[in-house]
Design a protein around this motif. Structure first.
Motif, PDB file in Angstrom:
ATOM      1  N   LEU A   1     -16.206 -18.918  -9.212  1.00 56.75           N
ATOM      2  CA  LEU A   1     -15.330 -17.814  -8.827  1.00 56.75           C
ATOM      3  C   LEU A   1     -14.983 -16.969 -10.042  1.00 56.75           C
ATOM      4  O   LEU A   1     -14.725 -17.508 -11.125  1.00 56.75           O
ATOM      5  N   PRO A   2     -14.932 -15.647  -9.888  1.00 57.15           N
ATOM      6  CA  PRO A   2     -14.452 -14.818 -10.993  1.00 57.15           C
ATOM      7  C   PRO A   2     -12.950 -15.027 -11.206  1.00 57.15           C
ATOM      8  O   PRO A   2     -12.248 -15.517 -10.307  1.00 57.15           O
ATOM      9  N   ASP A   3     -12.483 -14.646 -12.369  1.00 54.52           N
ATOM     10  CA  ASP A   3     -11.071 -14.827 -12.709  1.00 54.52           C
ATOM     11  C   ASP A   3     -10.173 -14.115 -11.694  1.00 54.52           C
ATOM     12  O   ASP A   3     -10.405 -12.949 -11.337  1.00 54.52           O
ATOM     13  N   GLY A   4      -9.161 -14.835 -11.228  1.00 55.04           N
ATOM     14  CA  GLY A   4      -8.176 -14.260 -10.324  1.00 55.04           C
ATOM     15  C   GLY A   4      -8.564 -14.256  -8.867  1.00 55.04           C
ATOM     16  O   GLY A   4      -7.734 -13.955  -7.995  1.00 55.04           O
ATOM     17  N   TYR A   5      -9.816 -14.607  -8.571  1.00 54.85           N
ATOM     18  CA  TYR A   5     -10.301 -14.469  -7.199  1.00 54.85           C
ATOM     19  C   TYR A   5      -9.724 -15.545  -6.280  1.00 54.85           C
ATOM     20  O   TYR A   5      -9.414 -15.269  -5.113  1.00 54.85           O
ATOM     21  N   ALA A   6      -9.550 -16.751  -6.780  1.00 51.05           N
ATOM     22  CA  ALA A   6      -9.012 -17.827  -5.940  1.00 51.05           C
ATOM     23  C   ALA A   6      -7.614 -17.474  -5.454  1.00 51.05           C
ATOM     24  O   ALA A   6      -7.273 -17.670  -4.271  1.00 51.05           O
ATOM     25  N   GLU A   7      -6.789 -16.942  -6.359  1.00 52.68           N
ATOM     26  CA  GLU A   7      -5.419 -16.583  -5.976  1.00 52.68           C
ATOM     27  C   GLU A   7      -5.425 -15.438  -4.960  1.00 52.68           C
ATOM     28  O   GLU A   7      -4.682 -15.462  -3.963  1.00 52.68           O
ATOM     29  N   LEU A   8      -6.264 -14.445  -5.199  1.00 50.45           N
ATOM     30  CA  LEU A   8      -6.371 -13.313  -4.272  1.00 50.45           C
ATOM     31  C   LEU A   8      -6.813 -13.784  -2.890  1.00 50.45           C
ATOM     32  O   LEU A   8      -6.253 -13.374  -1.866  1.00 50.45           O
ATOM     33  N   HIS A   9      -7.809 -14.654  -2.873  1.00 52.53           N
ATOM     34  CA  HIS A   9      -8.349 -15.099  -1.580  1.00 52.53           C
ATOM     35  C   HIS A   9      -7.339 -15.951  -0.823  1.00 52.53           C
ATOM     36  O   HIS A   9      -7.275 -15.889   0.416  1.00 52.53           O
ATOM     37  N   ALA A  10      -6.536 -16.720  -1.528  1.00 51.98           N
ATOM     38  CA  ALA A  10      -5.497 -17.510  -0.869  1.00 51.98           C
ATOM     39  C   ALA A  10      -4.488 -16.592  -0.173  1.00 51.98           C
ATOM     40  O   ALA A  10      -4.025 -16.891   0.945  1.00 51.98           O
ATOM     41  N   VAL A  11      -4.145 -15.493  -0.826  1.00 54.15           N
ATOM     42  CA  VAL A  11      -3.253 -14.509  -0.198  1.00 54.15           C
ATOM     43  C   VAL A  11      -3.884 -13.968   1.075  1.00 54.15           C
ATOM     44  O   VAL A  11      -3.231 -13.832   2.123  1.00 54.15           O
ATOM     45  N   LEU A  12      -5.180 -13.679   1.018  1.00 54.67           N
ATOM     46  CA  LEU A  12      -5.883 -13.106   2.155  1.00 54.67           C
ATOM     47  C   LEU A  12      -5.967 -14.095   3.325  1.00 54.67           C
ATOM     48  O   LEU A  12      -5.767 -13.715   4.489  1.00 54.67           O
ATOM     49  N   GLU A  13      -6.255 -15.345   3.039  1.00 55.02           N
ATOM     50  CA  GLU A  13      -6.315 -16.348   4.103  1.00 55.02           C
ATOM     51  C   GLU A  13      -4.973 -16.458   4.815  1.00 55.02           C
ATOM     52  O   GLU A  13      -4.914 -16.522   6.058  1.00 55.02           O
ATOM     53  N   ARG A  14      -3.899 -16.474   4.045  1.00 55.18           N
ATOM     54  CA  ARG A  14      -2.566 -16.564   4.650  1.00 55.18           C
ATOM     55  C   ARG A  14      -2.243 -15.307   5.453  1.00 55.18           C
ATOM     56  O   ARG A  14      -1.679 -15.395   6.551  1.00 55.18           O
TER      57      ARG A  14
ATOM     58  N   ALA B   1      -0.018  -9.007   8.525  1.00 58.26           N
ATOM     59  CA  ALA B   1      -0.947  -9.184   7.404  1.00 58.26           C
ATOM     60  C   ALA B   1      -0.525  -8.328   6.214  1.00 58.26           C
ATOM     61  O   ALA B   1      -0.488  -8.800   5.069  1.00 58.26           O
ATOM     62  N   ARG B   2      -0.206  -7.080   6.471  1.00 54.18           N
ATOM     63  CA  ARG B   2       0.045  -6.119   5.389  1.00 54.18           C
ATOM     64  C   ARG B   2       1.289  -6.489   4.588  1.00 54.18           C
ATOM     65  O   ARG B   2       1.317  -6.358   3.356  1.00 54.18           O
ATOM     66  N   ASP B   3       2.331  -6.940   5.268  1.00 53.10           N
ATOM     67  CA  ASP B   3       3.573  -7.272   4.555  1.00 53.10           C
ATOM     68  C   ASP B   3       3.352  -8.429   3.585  1.00 53.10           C
ATOM     69  O   ASP B   3       3.904  -8.440   2.477  1.00 53.10           O
ATOM     70  N   HIS B   4       2.557  -9.411   4.017  1.00 55.90           N
ATOM     71  CA  HIS B   4       2.296 -10.551   3.133  1.00 55.90           C
ATOM     72  C   HIS B   4       1.484 -10.112   1.923  1.00 55.90           C
ATOM     73  O   HIS B   4       1.770 -10.523   0.783  1.00 55.90           O
ATOM     74  N   ILE B   5       0.468  -9.296   2.150  1.00 54.45           N
ATOM     75  CA  ILE B   5      -0.364  -8.814   1.044  1.00 54.45           C
ATOM     76  C   ILE B   5       0.461  -7.957   0.090  1.00 54.45           C
ATOM     77  O   ILE B   5       0.318  -8.060  -1.137  1.00 54.45           O
ATOM     78  N   THR B   6       1.338  -7.141   0.637  1.00 49.47           N
ATOM     79  CA  THR B   6       2.195  -6.297  -0.198  1.00 49.47           C
ATOM     80  C   THR B   6       3.152  -7.143  -1.030  1.00 49.47           C
ATOM     81  O   THR B   6       3.334  -6.901  -2.236  1.00 49.47           O
ATOM     82  N   ALA B   7       3.747  -8.155  -0.403  1.00 51.89           N
ATOM     83  CA  ALA B   7       4.685  -9.023  -1.130  1.00 51.89           C
ATOM     84  C   ALA B   7       4.002  -9.760  -2.268  1.00 51.89           C
ATOM     85  O   ALA B   7       4.631 -10.080  -3.288  1.00 51.89           O
ATOM     86  N   ALA B   8       2.698 -10.012  -2.123  1.00 54.30           N
ATOM     87  CA  ALA B   8       1.944 -10.699  -3.174  1.00 54.30           C
ATOM     88  C   ALA B   8       1.473  -9.741  -4.272  1.00 54.30           C
ATOM     89  O   ALA B   8       0.835 -10.180  -5.235  1.00 54.30           O
ATOM     90  N   GLY B   9       1.770  -8.457  -4.114  1.00 55.29           N
ATOM     91  CA  GLY B   9       1.442  -7.492  -5.147  1.00 55.29           C
ATOM     92  C   GLY B   9       0.131  -6.759  -4.975  1.00 55.29           C
ATOM     93  O   GLY B   9      -0.287  -6.021  -5.864  1.00 55.29           O
ATOM     94  N   TYR B  10      -0.508  -6.927  -3.801  1.00 57.59           N
ATOM     95  CA  TYR B  10      -1.805  -6.296  -3.574  1.00 57.59           C
ATOM     96  C   TYR B  10      -1.743  -5.180  -2.529  1.00 57.59           C
ATOM     97  O   TYR B  10      -2.791  -4.748  -2.033  1.00 57.59           O
ATOM     98  N   GLY B  11      -0.570  -4.721  -2.190  1.00 57.26           N
ATOM     99  CA  GLY B  11      -0.421  -3.783  -1.081  1.00 57.26           C
ATOM    100  C   GLY B  11      -1.301  -2.558  -1.177  1.00 57.26           C
ATOM    101  O   GLY B  11      -1.945  -2.152  -0.196  1.00 57.26           O
ATOM    102  N   GLU B  12      -1.364  -1.943  -2.369  1.00 50.50           N
ATOM    103  CA  GLU B  12      -2.162  -0.728  -2.495  1.00 50.50           C
ATOM    104  C   GLU B  12      -3.663  -1.006  -2.545  1.00 50.50           C
ATOM    105  O   GLU B  12      -4.471  -0.078  -2.523  1.00 50.50           O
ATOM    106  N   ARG B  13      -4.031  -2.298  -2.564  1.00 46.43           N
ATOM    107  CA  ARG B  13      -5.446  -2.677  -2.543  1.00 46.43           C
ATOM    108  C   ARG B  13      -5.941  -2.994  -1.135  1.00 46.43           C
ATOM    109  O   ARG B  13      -7.116  -3.348  -0.961  1.00 46.43           O
ATOM    110  N   PHE B  14      -5.068  -2.900  -0.148  1.00 46.75           N
ATOM    111  CA  PHE B  14      -5.443  -3.113   1.249  1.00 46.75           C
ATOM    112  C   PHE B  14      -5.493  -1.723   1.883  1.00 46.75           C
ATOM    113  O   PHE B  14      -4.474  -1.163   2.275  1.00 46.75           O
ATOM    114  N   VAL B  15      -6.706  -1.157   1.978  1.00 47.47           N
ATOM    115  CA  VAL B  15      -6.847   0.277   2.215  1.00 47.47           C
ATOM    116  C   VAL B  15      -7.304   0.637   3.639  1.00 47.47           C
ATOM    117  O   VAL B  15      -7.571   1.814   3.907  1.00 47.47           O
TER     118      VAL B  15
END
Length: 368
Positions: free
Chosen positions: A248-261, A283-297
């Motif tokens: 896995l590339p750096d940071g990907y495991a954490e990102l993917h865990a957010v996405l699964e949830r 889905a969007r609120d959880h992704i936003t709370a994890a700091g990725y909101g603007e990356r869910f386009v």
């Protein structure tokens, strides 16, 4: 398709009478396949289904296309009316309307995606009519799936799951996205009638949700988004899973865990009466709370059936409640430009009491 036990034209006519529509005109489209089972070619020669609110339907087809129309079984649902190269097909349509006793000053529903040239010609020939979108009478028929349609979605969902099961065997460093994509397409055709799309988006290409599979060479450390779908017995599959080459590339495991949830939360929010936008927000609120909101386009989901993208739209601003029989994707995604992307997509069906997943592949990243 259509299911002989499902009186689609009968249900359509009831909807037309309720809405005061005298006739529906449908060209080559998913609507045409849905109503009479004919996968017409979108040619410069007019093909048009004419459905009166009362009376038999007619399928106006070019003479050279008649064998294909016959082979499709469309004649079981509509009279076939052919026109030759030297005839005016619009006149044939008007003749059929008059034979059916339809007032040419009445209200006509016209399929939403008919070519502009045909639309203008029909409106000129039927000058005194009122016109409404075909979706005004077709929408509810296609929106709520029958039990037979749900079963077709289960079967095609299992077929695309089987393709994802072999994707790890196709991914390896040194191969191009295009090479992998061709192998996936071949595998789709083993249990589908046609390939609708294949997205193989590796490394930084994964940050483009609709990346065109290309010549990039897969490298160790790449994350790879694989989004694939086809059509089987008239119904579409669509599923996305994430893979990685070597590690896995750096940071990907954490990102993917957010996405699964996030996907779990959205699926859990599906129940009869839930607004479509509430499912998106789960889905969007959880992704936003994890700091990725603007990356869910993109929206969280789209309907699916005889088309891979149809209503309902699972998106902010759509307050329509979902209902039993609706089928749609749940596909949150996170995209980091220049690095990678991640998306998990499953098709779900709204049941009387909640939700059923149609796809059942594991959702964690598969490292190959």
């Amino acid at each position: 398709m259509p299911d002989p036990t499902d009186d689609r034209l009968g249900r359509l006519r009831a909807a037309m009478r309720t809405r005061g529509v005298d006739a529906l005109l449908v060209g080559p489209s998913a609507d045409l396949r849905y109503l009479v089972g004919y996968h017409a070619l979108p040619l410069e020669r007019l093909t048009l289904l004419v459905v009166p609110a009362d009376g038999p339907a007619a399928l106006v087809v070019p003479e050279l296309e008649e064998p294909r129309a016959v082979d499709s079984g469309a004649a079981a649902h509509a009279d076939l009316v052919t026109w030759s190269e030297t005839e005016d097909p619009i006149a044939r349509v008007v003749d059929r309307l008059q034979v059916a006793g339809i007032d040419l000053r009445g209200t006509f529903a016209l399929q939403d995606r008919l070519w502009t040239s045909f639309t203008l010609a029909l409106q000129a020939a039927i000058g005194g009519a009122s016109w409404v979108p075909g979706s005004s009478v077709m929408r509810d028929l296609r929106l709520i799936k029958t039990p037979a349609e749900v079963e077709a979605l289960r079967e095609v969902g299992a077929a695309i799951d089987a393709v994802h099961a072999v994707v790890p065997d196709l991914l390896r460093a040194g191969r191009t996205e295009a090479e992998v994509g061709r192998d996936i397409a071949d595998r789709i055709l083993e249990d589908h009638d046609e390939v609708n799309f294949v997205i193989v988006a590796s490394g930084p290409n994964g940050a483009s949700p609709h990346h065109e599979t290309g010549d990039r060479v897969l490298e160790v450390g790449d994350a790879v988004v694989v989004d694939i779908g086809g059509t089987r017995a008239g119904y579409c599959s669509d599923s996305t899973r994430d893979y990685a080459i070597g590690h896995l590339p750096d940071g990907y495991a954490e990102l993917h865990a957010v996405l699964e949830r996030a996907q779990d939360l959205a699926v859990d929010a599906v129940r009869p009466g839930a607004p479509a936008e509430a499912i998106d927000a789960a889905a969007r609120d959880h992704i936003t709370a994890a700091g990725y909101g603007e990356r869910f386009v993109h929206r969280t989901g789209h309907g699916i059936g005889v088309e891979e993208h149809e209503e309902p739209w699972i998106v902010a601003g759509n307050d329509e409640p979902v209902a039993a029989g609706m089928a749609f994707s749940i596909e949150p995604g996170i995209y980091v430009p220049g690095r990678y992307g991640s998306r998990i997509e499953d098709i779900v069906v709204v049941t009387d009491t909640g939700v059923e997943r149609v796809n059942h592949r594991p959702r964690e990243v598969v490292v190959v």
